[in-house]
Design an enzyme around this catalytic site. Structure first.
Site, PDB file in Angstrom:
ATOM      1  N   PRO A  73       0.782  -1.244   0.000  1.00  0.00           N
ATOM      2  CA  PRO A  73       0.000   0.000   0.000  1.00  0.00           C
ATOM      3  C   PRO A  73       0.816   1.298   0.000  1.00  0.00           C
ATOM      4  O   PRO A  73       0.779   2.074   0.966  1.00  0.00           O
ATOM      5  CB  PRO A  73      -0.839  -0.126   1.268  1.00  0.00           C
ATOM      6  N   CYS A  74       1.513   1.548  -1.106  1.00  0.00           N
ATOM      7  CA  CYS A  74       2.262   2.803  -1.202  1.00  0.00           C
ATOM      8  C   CYS A  74       1.319   4.004  -1.244  1.00  0.00           C
ATOM      9  O   CYS A  74       1.736   5.136  -0.989  1.00  0.00           O
ATOM     10  CB  CYS A  74       3.182   2.791  -2.422  1.00  0.00           C
TER      11      CYS A  74
END
Length: 281
Positions: free
Chosen positions: A245-246
């Site tokens: 989850p950047c």
């Protein structure tokens, strides 16, 4: 008058330039430390703090990047590549590649000739995406609008065998978009990156859904508080959208900042996750 931070920055910049210019000599940490007038222990600590990796690792990354160019662009032999990189044998080149690239020099040179990759296209709440997997896990996921997205995947392993096939690994990964969070433990990833990149990506996996982190906080969590730029670069190199989850990393000002697959999509994902957590679904 220069501050201590400026002095340290210029010292590390000098060390980086020295390593890049002399990597064929494979200089020791002691030699580089002497070059910038620091004790080896102080140098290692300072370099790691500013660059995000140890001097030894930086030398390894520099050596591997040069070796990759020789193998791919010049089609050099393993012996010539090891010699030109300053390594004493092909076995050292082999160990270096396996450690940094997750593959042998021969596997890199042949472009993933023996690697089998399944891929498929799917729809998500945030648009079309491509997802790809090896026998070990998900190796690629990206939000793309058309099938030309396959080109980005193929360019990484031009000689790999690709098959358009939706397999169980991909199905488990795609369940996450159907609000089936029970499958999270079944999602396996097959990632290739430097130690620093893997450390950053692992840190991203620890950000809870519905929560946000800053580049600075990620840098602190991995023990490199001054390496925010390097952290940003590693986040921008994330090969698996959403699952790593950047999108949950924002600027310290509170601004969402950029996103490989578009700032609007990033805002939509953050809002969607927040709504899901608020509703309990």
């Amino acid at each position: 008058m220069q501050t201590q931070a400026n002095i340290n920055y210029h010292r590390i910049a000098e060390a980086i330039d020295y390593i890049k210019e002399n990597f064929r000599l494979q200089p020791s940490v002691d030699a580089v430390a002497e070059k910038i007038n620091l004790s080896p222990s102080h140098f290692k600590r300072l370099f790691t703090e500013w660059a995000g990796v140890s001097p030894k690792k930086f030398l390894q990354y520099t050596s591997v990047e040069y070796a990759k160019r020789m193998l791919k662009e010049e089609q050099a032999t393993l012996f010539d590549t090891a010699f030109e990189t300053g390594l004493s044998s092909t076995s050292r080149l082999h160990d270096l590649f396996v450690n940094i690239e997750g593959m042998t020099p021969a596997e890199y040179k042949n472009g993933g000739n023996n690697l089998h990759i399944n891929y498929s296209f799917a729809e998500s709440p945030f648009g079309s995406l491509i997802v790809a997997s090896t026998l070990k896990g998900i190796c690629y996921m990206a939000f793309e609008e058309d099938e030309t997205a396959l080109g980005c995947l193929v360019s990484s392993f031009p000689k790999a065998k690709f098959q358009r096939k939706l397999d169980l690994l991909q199905q488990n990964a795609l369940f996450i978009f159907q609000n089936d969070w029970s499958k999270l433990h079944e999602i396996k990833l097959h990632l290739k990156g430097t130690d620093f990149q893997l450390k950053v990506w692992e840190s991203l996996l620890k950000i809870p859904m519905g929560k946000l982190a800053t580049y600075g906080s990620i840098a602190k969590k991995i023990g490199s508080p001054n390496a925010m730029r390097a952290v940003g670069t590693a986040i921008g190199s994330n090969p698996v959208a959403f699952l790593i989850p950047c999108h949950r990393v924002i600027q310290s000002s509170g601004a969402f900042g950029g996103y490989m697959w578009g700032a609007t999509r990033k805002a939509a994902i953050i809002g969607w996750e927040g709504a899901k957590m608020h509703s309990g679904n």
